[in-house]
Scaffold this motif. Sequence first.
Motif, short mmCIF file in Angstrom:
data_model
loop_
_atom_site.label_atom_id
_atom_site.label_comp_id
_atom_site.label_asym_id
_atom_site.label_seq_id
_atom_site.Cartn_x
_atom_site.Cartn_y
_atom_site.Cartn_z
N LYS A 53 29.34 37.36 41.59
CA LYS A 53 29.45 38.72 42.56
C LYS A 53 28.44 38.64 43.63
CE LYS A 53 28.85 43.67 42.43
NZ LYS A 53 28.17 43.76 43.73
N GLU A 191 40.04 36.31 45.19
CA GLU A 191 41.06 36.38 44.22
C GLU A 191 40.69 35.72 43.06
OE1 GLU A 191 44.40 34.45 46.27
OE2 GLU A 191 44.86 36.25 47.74
N ALA A 194 38.29 38.22 41.30
CA ALA A 194 38.74 39.38 40.95
C ALA A 194 39.50 38.84 39.50
CB ALA A 194 39.87 39.71 41.71
N GLN A 197 36.85 38.79 36.85
CA GLN A 197 36.44 40.42 36.79
C GLN A 197 37.49 40.80 35.40
OE1 GLN A 197 35.94 41.81 40.43
NE2 GLN A 197 34.16 42.68 39.83
N LEU A 254 36.43 46.39 40.47
CA LEU A 254 37.64 45.23 40.70
C LEU A 254 38.68 45.88 41.62
CD1 LEU A 254 39.53 43.03 39.62
CD2 LEU A 254 40.37 44.33 37.78
N GLN A 257 38.86 44.43 45.01
CA GLN A 257 38.85 42.98 45.24
C GLN A 257 40.37 42.70 45.07
OE1 GLN A 257 36.57 40.78 45.62
NE2 GLN A 257 34.81 42.15 45.12
N VAL A 258 41.28 43.63 44.71
CA VAL A 258 42.60 43.49 44.78
C VAL A 258 43.67 44.11 45.43
CG1 VAL A 258 42.38 42.66 42.27
CG2 VAL A 258 42.97 44.93 42.61
#
Length: 292
Positions: A53, A191, A194, A197, A254, A257-258
């Motif tokens: 992170k 990516e 993520a 995670q 999360l 990140q997506v």
Amino acid sequence: DLLALKANPGDRVTTKLVARDLKGNRGESAPLHLQIISPGVDARALRALEAKKRFNDSLKKLRDSAEELKQALSKNETKNLSQGDDLHRKQSVLGANAAVEETGRQLDQTLDQLKEALPQAAPGRDAADLALVGEMLSELKQKTLQEARTEIEKISYEPMAAKPAPNLNDATKSASRVADNAGLIAQAYGELFAADQAGVIVGNLNYLEQEQDRMNKQAASEATQGTLGWERLARRQGGAAKETKVVEDMLGALTQQVERSQANRAKKAQQDLATARAPLEQALTNSPAGRE
């Protein structure tokens, strides 16, 4: 069982070892600082995720710094460099030099974060992914950023001209390459992070489900133990509530990140967990064990 200590997962405990020899001499160890975790929590994986992170956050800062470098040689700034008066030209040159140095500084910090993350990575794909990103960052530093620095140094010494300076286009293009490459690296690793995670979240959710089933079965077998059995159950449920909150926080991270559709599903799962946790925490607060 940590019932006697009244400790829950997430709590920190300071303790020390005491020993006496046959003559009665007493010795003590230095204080030990321990964190209580659940059997199903992989502490090493959590440390690795935290290191990743920090690396991911540093990549984002690098991307932003590189974008500022690109803006320092934007259309308006290049106009000042080629057609502006001496004051505006000097300001633009100083801005470009400051931007390239800040990008270099941030790139060095990102490489430092990578060095911290690599030892935490699991062997195989995990370590290979970080190593590949490291190679891309090294090329960015040694080649792409160095080219931009060289081109900016050239325009710093060029005389004013009514038309674009000979090296101005090269400087602009090199700054754009730095920004583009930094953006691609940040996106690619984002990516991967993520996915990591999500993997940890799924593992924690599976553990919570299994732990809840185990607690229900144990509660049934301890129902005849009276207050002690219910106190034990309340403390275990309190620990499960804390672990659920940790998963909620991970789902919240999360969502950043997506893509939007995936973020919406993660946010819905986060809300569902929070909705299920709230009445449990309220019941625990109202129980004799929770009021202690």
